[in-house]
Design a protein around this motif. Structure first.
Motif, PDB file in Angstrom:
ATOM      1  N   ALA A 430     -51.207 -25.904  33.698  1.00  0.00           N
ATOM      2  CA  ALA A 430     -51.684 -27.245  33.372  1.00  0.00           C
ATOM      3  C   ALA A 430     -53.067 -27.197  32.740  1.00  0.00           C
ATOM      4  O   ALA A 430     -53.332 -27.876  31.743  1.00  0.00           O
ATOM      5  CB  ALA A 430     -51.718 -28.099  34.639  1.00  0.00           C
ATOM      6  N   ALA A 431     -53.974 -26.380  33.298  1.00  0.00           N
ATOM      7  CA  ALA A 431     -55.327 -26.280  32.759  1.00  0.00           C
ATOM      8  C   ALA A 431     -55.308 -25.727  31.338  1.00  0.00           C
ATOM      9  O   ALA A 431     -56.076 -26.173  30.470  1.00  0.00           O
ATOM     10  CB  ALA A 431     -56.180 -25.393  33.662  1.00  0.00           C
ATOM     11  N   HIS A 432     -54.438 -24.769  31.077  1.00  0.00           N
ATOM     12  CA  HIS A 432     -54.319 -24.210  29.729  1.00  0.00           C
ATOM     13  C   HIS A 432     -53.847 -25.265  28.737  1.00  0.00           C
ATOM     14  O   HIS A 432     -54.437 -25.434  27.663  1.00  0.00           O
ATOM     15  CB  HIS A 432     -53.347 -23.027  29.753  1.00  0.00           C
ATOM     16  CG  HIS A 432     -53.077 -22.427  28.411  1.00  0.00           C
ATOM     17  ND1 HIS A 432     -53.732 -21.310  27.945  1.00  0.00           N
ATOM     18  CD2 HIS A 432     -52.211 -22.784  27.421  1.00  0.00           C
ATOM     19  CE1 HIS A 432     -53.293 -21.012  26.733  1.00  0.00           C
ATOM     20  NE2 HIS A 432     -52.358 -21.893  26.388  1.00  0.00           N
ATOM     21  N   GLU A 433     -52.788 -25.991  29.094  1.00  0.00           N
ATOM     22  CA  GLU A 433     -52.237 -26.975  28.159  1.00  0.00           C
ATOM     23  C   GLU A 433     -53.210 -28.132  27.935  1.00  0.00           C
ATOM     24  O   GLU A 433     -53.348 -28.630  26.815  1.00  0.00           O
ATOM     25  CB  GLU A 433     -50.892 -27.498  28.677  1.00  0.00           C
ATOM     26  CG  GLU A 433     -49.813 -26.433  28.833  1.00  0.00           C
ATOM     27  CD  GLU A 433     -49.527 -25.657  27.546  1.00  0.00           C
ATOM     28  OE1 GLU A 433     -49.871 -26.135  26.453  1.00  0.00           O
ATOM     29  OE2 GLU A 433     -48.966 -24.553  27.650  1.00  0.00           O
ATOM     30  N   ILE A 434     -53.896 -28.580  28.985  1.00  0.00           N
ATOM     31  CA  ILE A 434     -54.884 -29.643  28.804  1.00  0.00           C
ATOM     32  C   ILE A 434     -56.063 -29.131  27.978  1.00  0.00           C
ATOM     33  O   ILE A 434     -56.676 -29.885  27.214  1.00  0.00           O
ATOM     34  CB  ILE A 434     -55.346 -30.181  30.174  1.00  0.00           C
ATOM     35  CG1 ILE A 434     -54.163 -30.853  30.892  1.00  0.00           C
ATOM     36  CG2 ILE A 434     -56.484 -31.187  30.024  1.00  0.00           C
ATOM     37  CD1 ILE A 434     -54.450 -31.192  32.348  1.00  0.00           C
ATOM     38  N   GLY A 435     -56.361 -27.827  28.098  1.00  0.00           N
ATOM     39  CA  GLY A 435     -57.382 -27.231  27.237  1.00  0.00           C
ATOM     40  C   GLY A 435     -57.029 -27.375  25.771  1.00  0.00           C
ATOM     41  O   GLY A 435     -57.903 -27.641  24.926  1.00  0.00           O
ATOM     42  N   HIS A 436     -55.753 -27.200  25.429  1.00  0.00           N
ATOM     43  CA  HIS A 436     -55.315 -27.448  24.046  1.00  0.00           C
ATOM     44  C   HIS A 436     -55.581 -28.904  23.656  1.00  0.00           C
ATOM     45  O   HIS A 436     -56.045 -29.192  22.551  1.00  0.00           O
ATOM     46  CB  HIS A 436     -53.822 -27.148  23.905  1.00  0.00           C
ATOM     47  CG  HIS A 436     -53.488 -25.708  23.777  1.00  0.00           C
ATOM     48  ND1 HIS A 436     -54.193 -24.826  22.989  1.00  0.00           N
ATOM     49  CD2 HIS A 436     -52.484 -24.965  24.344  1.00  0.00           C
ATOM     50  CE1 HIS A 436     -53.647 -23.620  23.054  1.00  0.00           C
ATOM     51  NE2 HIS A 436     -52.609 -23.681  23.883  1.00  0.00           N
TER      52      HIS A 436
END
Length: 549
Positions: A430-436
């Motif tokens: 989730a943190a990776h995708e929200i980083g995008h």
């Protein structure tokens, strides 16, 4: 996009080229993908599995039954819900030059573009869905401002300009004032600052105040005014876009604020989990704590709101098909983003039960993906507005009586563990995708020949970081292999960088050309290597996004 090999480690793969597909059906809400059933058009149904392919089960909001109908497609136009200063530029056609005024004390801005239909309520768009580069498959007709010009008259961004090469011969996107590496169509955001060069300028005195301008532009317009590509037969090239500019205020002392708050609405698109239960479920309480801990080093406080997707969305998308070869706004991924609260002014994450792939590549299993990089912050419920993560694939194997291994492992230790705790893995995804969504690209892409826009994130080049003379090195994408290219492993990318960097910046990737495997935005999540690191410049790009307040 986040994916995993047939066995760990996990892979965070990039968006692939998009191929042509049509957009069919009428507007409305539909209950799910047809499959296996015998009911024909108009027949009673409880779920889409009752309906004969290609029909869906469509029913009103709140109802639990309906009738089989044709697949639906919404291309929603949304008003900005940004709480800050918004400049409404109106509707313009590609080729127009548009001006907007940036006031003093501005740390960044985001140009939002939404494609216009040919008439109110129509799903027929003024711009073509796709374009066809010469000798290639069709790709999505990305919308991207061109010739962005500062008040002094200098060019801030040119979509046709190439960056210089770095010391290893790779394109160095940290050097231009702006970069837009994955333009999306239909609804998109061009957000700055997002390169090392631009961040350096903002730190020295904010974004230049005064009258800026840009050329309204998309790929179809570039085709019409240049060469080397075409648009599908019958498509026009005069795309019209509704344009807005969101202004990110600077800190009182100038520059990007050192702290901020990000609201994240997380939607359960699931037959197993609900928002009401999540509030007291220790697994999801740990998930929130993980997400907050991963973003805290960037100076970002995360506030999570749990929500349930509508029943129609759950029936249609709880198992979602990811098809990066489909440029249509009617694909599962794009249509899922249109559901949910239209007042969200932060990030939106959709948790689905499972993700299937239309065309699996090199045995990769997709665990998550996003609608755009960066996402169109302040435009909820468009076909680009959100990220997706899979609830059902957070560890190679989960106990059927202990989902996410919580009681057996997570609940026994307060330590963050990607090797034993499925909740921690889900939070990392989730943190990776929200980083995008906030504007971060992969520090290293899967083929090891493309990198992000920042010079304080170590890179991992394929020709430098594979064994000399090995089959892996010979199959590096930059060597033009006949077969499938080598995919970088995080275990090859564990070199450390020096600090400070003699050439400028906070870290020096040149100290080791094979680093960055531990970074949150490395394309691969290796459960034995990844720690969720974020560099100072990555943190600044995130805080410059208008979704962070």
């Amino acid at each position: 996009m986040l994916a995993r090999t047939a066995a760990p480690p996990l892979l965070l793969a990039s968006l692939a080229a998009l191929a042509a597909a049509g957009c069919g059906g009428s507007s409305g809400s539909s209950g799910g993908s047809g499959g296996g059933g015998t009911a024909g058009l108009g027949a009673y149904c409880k779920a889409s599995s009752d309906c004969r392919v290609p029909y869906w089960c469509e029913y009103p909001t709140g109802a639990t039954s309906g009738s089989c109908t044709a697949a639906t497609c919404e291309v929603l136009h949304q008003a900005s819900v940004y709480a800050g200063n918004t400049l409404d530029l109106g509707i313009h056609t590609v080729g127009d030059t548009v001006h907007f005024d940036v006031p003093p004390g501005t740390a960044g801005f985001s140009i939002l573009a939404q494609v216009e239909p040919i008439s109110a309520g129509s799903n027929v768009l003024t711009a073509p869905i796709s374009i066809v580069p010469s000798g290639s498959n069709a790709i999505e007709n990305g919308v991207v401002p061109n010739l962005v010009t500062t008040p002094s008259g200098s060019t801030y961004y040119d979509d046709f300009a190439s960056p210089p090469n770095d010391a290893y011969g790779y394109p160095d996107w940290s050097k231009p004032q702006a970069a837009y590496l994955i333009p999306r169509g239909f609804a998109a955001a061009f957000t700055v600052p997002n390169t090392s060069a631009a961040l350096s300028g903002v730190a020295a005195g904010n974004v230049a105040a005064g009258s800026w301008s840009f050329l309204v532009n998309d790929y179809a317009y570039e085709c019409a005014t240049g060469s080397g590509c075409s648009v599908p037969a019958g498509s026009g090239t005069a795309g019209a876009y509704d344009l807005q500019v969101l202004l990110r205020p600077a800190a009182a002392t100038g520059g990007i604020p050192s702290t901020g708050t990000l609201d994240v609405t997380i939607y359960f698109v699931s037959s197993s989990y609900t928002a009401a239960a999540a509030g007291t479920d220790p697994r999801f309480q740990r998930f929130v704590q993980d997400l907050q801990a991963l973003y805290a080093p960037a100076g970002i406080a995360v506030r999570v709101t749990w929500a349930d997707a509508p029943l129609a969305a759950i029936d249609r998308f709880s198992t979602i098909v990811f098809d990066p070869s489909n440029p249509s706004p009617c694909g599962d991924e794009r249509q899922l983003y249109t559901y949910g609260d239209t007042t969200d002014d932060g990030a939106r994450l959709f948790l689905v039960d499972a993700i299937t792939e239309a065309s699996p590549t090199q045995s990769l299993q997709v665990l998550g993906f996003d609608g755009a990089v960066p996402g169109p912050s302040a435009l909820p419920a468009t076909v680009s507005s959100g990220s997706v993560a899979s609830l059902g694939a957070s560890l190679p194997s989960l106990s059927p009586t202990d989902p996410y291994n919580y009681a057996s492992t997570c609940g026994q230790s307060p330590s963050f563990s990607l090797t034993t705790c499925g909740v921690d893995v889900l939070a990392y995804v989730a943190a990776h995708e929200i980083g995008h969504w906030l504007g971060l690209y992969h520090t290293t892409e899967e083929t090891g020949d493309q990198f992000d826009t920042l010079d304080d994130t170590p890179i991992c080049g394929c020709t430098q970081c594979t064994a000399a003379g090995s089959a892996d090195q010979k199959s590096c994408n930059s060597n033009g292999p006949k077969g499938a290219p080598t995919l970088m492993k995080a275990s090859w990318c564990t070199g450390s960088a020096s600090s400070p960097c003699p050439g400028g910046g906070d870290l020096c990737p040149a100290a080791s050309p094979c680093g960055g495997g531990a970074d949150l935005m490395f394309y691969m999540l290796d459960q034995t290597v990844s720690t969720g690191e974020l560099s100072p410049q990555q943190a600044a790009v995130m805080r410059a996004n208008p979704a962070v307040r």
